[in-house]
Design a protein around this motif. Structure first.
Motif, PDB file in Angstrom:
ATOM      1  N   SER A  11       0.834  -1.210   0.000  1.00 34.18           N
ATOM      2  CA  SER A  11       0.000   0.000   0.000  1.00 34.18           C
ATOM      3  C   SER A  11       0.868   1.260   0.000  1.00 34.18           C
ATOM      4  O   SER A  11       0.555   2.236  -0.687  1.00 34.18           O
ATOM      5  N   ASP A  17      -4.511   3.221   0.186  1.00 35.47           N
ATOM      6  CA  ASP A  17      -4.900   2.657   1.474  1.00 35.47           C
ATOM      7  C   ASP A  17      -5.045   1.137   1.355  1.00 35.47           C
ATOM      8  O   ASP A  17      -5.417   0.634   0.288  1.00 35.47           O
ATOM      9  N   LYS A  19      -7.389  -0.537   2.647  1.00 34.71           N
ATOM     10  CA  LYS A  19      -8.801  -0.841   2.374  1.00 34.71           C
ATOM     11  C   LYS A  19      -9.107  -0.765   0.873  1.00 34.71           C
ATOM     12  O   LYS A  19      -9.985  -1.469   0.388  1.00 34.71           O
TER      13      LYS A  19
END
Length: 92
Positions: A11, A17, A19
């Motif tokens: 990331s 991110d 997520k």
């Protein structure tokens, strides 16, 4: 190596991110990060296809195809090979 550490390195490398890696986004950099994560987890960390399919919420066949394609890309695509090599160096 811990999966969380691999996620963090990838990331940060792609400036996204964690997520986003697990999202359904189809942006090129997110997809590449997701596919590299799947490939590294399976190939280097021996995470099973079924476990990856649960984590990424896709069918096992898609995970198998991603690993197959990434192996080919890493072998023949210089840019993706460079990303893969840099990430592995950051992990070691």
């Amino acid at each position: 190596m811990e999966q969380k550490e691999i996620e963090k390195v990838i990331s940060e490398y792609f400036s996204i991110d964690i997520k986003d890696i697990y999202s359904k986004s189809r942006k090129k950099n997110v997809v590449l990060a997701r596919h590299l994560l799947i490939f590294i987890l399976h190939d280097k960390e021996n995470v099973s296809y079924s476990r990856l399919s649960i984590q990424f919420k896709v069918c096992t066949r898609n995970i198998q195809y991603i690993v197959y394609k990434m192996r080919s890309y890493i072998q023949y695509d210089k840019e993706i090979k460079k990303y893969f090599t840099h990430i592995l160096n950051m992990l070691s």
